[in-house]
Motif scaffolding. Structure first.
Motif, PDB file in Angstrom:
ATOM      1  N   UNK A 118       0.840  -1.196   0.000  1.00  0.00           N
ATOM      2  CA  UNK A 118       0.000   0.000   0.000  1.00  0.00           C
ATOM      3  C   UNK A 118       0.878   1.250   0.000  1.00  0.00           C
ATOM      4  N   UNK A 119       0.908   1.937  -1.128  1.00  0.00           N
ATOM      5  CA  UNK A 119       1.641   3.189  -1.230  1.00  0.00           C
ATOM      6  C   UNK A 119       0.675   4.352  -1.022  1.00  0.00           C
ATOM      7  N   UNK A 120       1.183   5.430  -0.467  1.00  0.00           N
ATOM      8  CA  UNK A 120       0.352   6.621  -0.355  1.00  0.00           C
ATOM      9  C   UNK A 120       0.993   7.753  -1.155  1.00  0.00           C
ATOM     10  N   UNK A 121       0.191   8.747  -1.468  1.00  0.00           N
ATOM     11  CA  UNK A 121       0.587   9.806  -2.394  1.00  0.00           C
ATOM     12  C   UNK A 121       1.157  11.015  -1.670  1.00  0.00           C
ATOM     13  N   UNK A 122       2.241  11.560  -2.218  1.00  0.00           N
ATOM     14  CA  UNK A 122       2.800  12.813  -1.736  1.00  0.00           C
ATOM     15  C   UNK A 122       2.827  13.806  -2.905  1.00  0.00           C
ATOM     16  N   UNK A 260      15.250  23.264 -18.165  1.00  0.00           N
ATOM     17  CA  UNK A 260      15.471  23.086 -16.733  1.00  0.00           C
ATOM     18  C   UNK A 260      14.146  23.118 -15.989  1.00  0.00           C
ATOM     19  N   UNK A 261      13.995  22.177 -15.054  1.00  0.00           N
ATOM     20  CA  UNK A 261      12.849  22.183 -14.142  1.00  0.00           C
ATOM     21  C   UNK A 261      13.309  22.735 -12.797  1.00  0.00           C
ATOM     22  N   UNK A 262      12.606  23.723 -12.292  1.00  0.00           N
ATOM     23  CA  UNK A 262      12.833  24.191 -10.925  1.00  0.00           C
ATOM     24  C   UNK A 262      12.012  23.297 -10.008  1.00  0.00           C
ATOM     25  N   UNK A 263      12.699  22.508  -9.200  1.00  0.00           N
ATOM     26  CA  UNK A 263      12.083  21.515  -8.327  1.00  0.00           C
ATOM     27  C   UNK A 263      11.985  22.102  -6.924  1.00  0.00           C
ATOM     28  N   UNK A 264      10.748  22.381  -6.480  1.00  0.00           N
ATOM     29  CA  UNK A 264      10.543  23.005  -5.173  1.00  0.00           C
ATOM     30  C   UNK A 264      10.602  22.007  -4.019  1.00  0.00           C
ATOM     31  N   UNK A 265      10.729  20.716  -4.319  1.00  0.00           N
ATOM     32  CA  UNK A 265      10.837  19.689  -3.273  1.00  0.00           C
ATOM     33  C   UNK A 265       9.658  19.667  -2.305  1.00  0.00           C
ATOM     34  N   UNK A 266       8.483  19.750  -2.807  1.00  0.00           N
ATOM     35  CA  UNK A 266       7.296  19.649  -1.950  1.00  0.00           C
ATOM     36  C   UNK A 266       6.253  20.674  -2.379  1.00  0.00           C
ATOM     37  N   UNK A 267       5.108  20.745  -1.714  1.00  0.00           N
ATOM     38  CA  UNK A 267       5.060  20.280  -0.342  1.00  0.00           C
ATOM     39  C   UNK A 267       3.656  19.810  -0.012  1.00  0.00           C
ATOM     40  N   UNK A 268       3.583  18.938   0.996  1.00  0.00           N
ATOM     41  CA  UNK A 268       2.300  18.515   1.537  1.00  0.00           C
ATOM     42  C   UNK A 268       1.740  19.533   2.523  1.00  0.00           C
ATOM     43  N   UNK A 269       2.531  20.547   2.859  1.00  0.00           N
ATOM     44  CA  UNK A 269       2.056  21.622   3.734  1.00  0.00           C
ATOM     45  C   UNK A 269       1.257  22.615   2.886  1.00  0.00           C
ATOM     46  N   UNK A 270      -0.035  22.819   3.172  1.00  0.00           N
ATOM     47  CA  UNK A 270      -0.890  23.634   2.302  1.00  0.00           C
ATOM     48  C   UNK A 270      -0.352  25.028   2.007  1.00  0.00           C
ATOM     49  N   UNK A 271       0.205  25.709   3.002  1.00  0.00           N
ATOM     50  CA  UNK A 271       0.696  27.071   2.774  1.00  0.00           C
ATOM     51  C   UNK A 271       1.873  27.090   1.799  1.00  0.00           C
ATOM     52  N   UNK A 272       2.764  26.104   1.901  1.00  0.00           N
ATOM     53  CA  UNK A 272       3.883  26.023   0.968  1.00  0.00           C
ATOM     54  C   UNK A 272       3.411  25.601  -0.415  1.00  0.00           C
TER      55      UNK A 272
END
Length: 303
Positions: A118-122, A260-272
């Motif tokens: 069981x994988x979950x989504x990020x 080039x892709x700018x990778x923001x590394x997230x986020x699951x935090x709604x404000x980010x």
């Protein structure tokens, strides 16, 4: 097509890094030098002659071995070409049973529904910089444009000459309100930055006020046509002045028109997530797993 488990000493790092380099889903986190820097321990699962690989990042506590996600390492998983749900499922079955607890994140190329796990989504956000700066800026939301103008009004200055120690100090100060990486993690990251910088694959952007007070700073790593927004620090005084907006805007302006892709590394935090999305960044989903096979007497500790 055999998947074998290799201890750290058995890994052929030349073949390993060649696999990461050529993988369609390759990421900077998968390189052996990155894992050497940030993982407490790592072994490997290898398909055939390094056709596909999976780092096994682990630690031990109270004689219990467990899989964990190293600091400053957004995702790992199986790297290679033509990765499928069947291959990922086989890799996970090949993880030795001594690892009783798993809490790890997989790369976007591992986004599958699996029959046995069981994988979950990020959630991640990426911004493609191939268009001109004018086109990119036009897609920013009004709040981003407003904060960029605010930073200009207050005379904030952007530079690429900031010292790594200053970035780490600012990031640590900000992290006090969140889950703080260990001191060793920051020291290891500093060494990793110096290595990436020596390869011309790292850059620092910083924003200061007229009094030369550091308000925002970020380390970017470059690999696989991605720029990773990997270590970030924001001073509270910069939040009302648009410092972080100015920093990201300066990076986008400098790299617009590139493959080039700018990778923001997230986020699951709604404000980010809202902040990154306001730069017109697109959502990039990836998967993760938590698996608890601890003895019943201590299983509750990791619920």
């Amino acid at each position: 097509m055999a998947i074998i488990y290799l201890t750290y000493q058995q890994i052929d790092k030349l073949k390993w890094d060649a696999c990461i380099n050529n993988a369609s889903n390759g990421l900077v986190y998968g390189y052996s030098f990155y894992l050497d820097a940030m993982a407490k321990n790592w072994d490997a699962l290898v398909l055939d002659d390094y056709e596909a690989v999976m780092p096994i990042t682990f630690n031990r506590k109270y004689a219990v071995y467990y899989l964990y996600q190293p600091a400053f390492t957004a995702c790992l998983g199986v790297f290679g070409n033509n990765i499928s749900a069947e291959i990922l499922n086989r890799f996970l079955h090949a993880i030795p049973g001594k690892f009783k607890y798993w809490d790890i994140y997989f790369n976007p190329g591992n986004m599958f529904a699996l029959p046995d796990f069981n994988l979950y989504e990020r959630k991640n956000f990426v911004l493609n910089l191939r268009n001109s700066y004018t086109e990119l800026f036009a897609n920013f939301k009004d709040n981003i444009k407003r904060n960029i103008r605010k930073s200009e009004k207050f005379g904030l200055l952007t530079n690429t000459n900031c010292n790594i120690d200053a970035v780490i100090a600012l990031a640590k100060e900000q992290a006090l309100a969140f889950a703080l990486p260990g001191q060793d993690d920051y020291e290891n990251f500093k060494l990793l930055y110096k290595l990436m910088y020596s390869k011309e694959k790292a850059k620092i952007y910083a924003v200061s006020n007229k009094e030369n007070k550091l308000l925002a700073a970020a380390v970017f790593f470059f690999s696989h046509n991605r720029a990773y927004y990997i270590l970030v620090g924001n001073h509270p005084d910069g939040k009302t002045l648009g410092a972080s907006h100015a920093l990201i805007n300066a990076f986008i302006k400098d790299h617009a028109g590139q493959n080039l892709l700018l990778d923001f590394e997230g986020s699951d935090i709604p404000s980010l997530a809202y902040f990154y999305n306001s730069f017109a960044a697109a959502e990039e989903k990836y998967s993760a797993i938590k698996l608890n096979r601890l003895p019943a007497a201590i299983r509750w500790l990791k619920k």
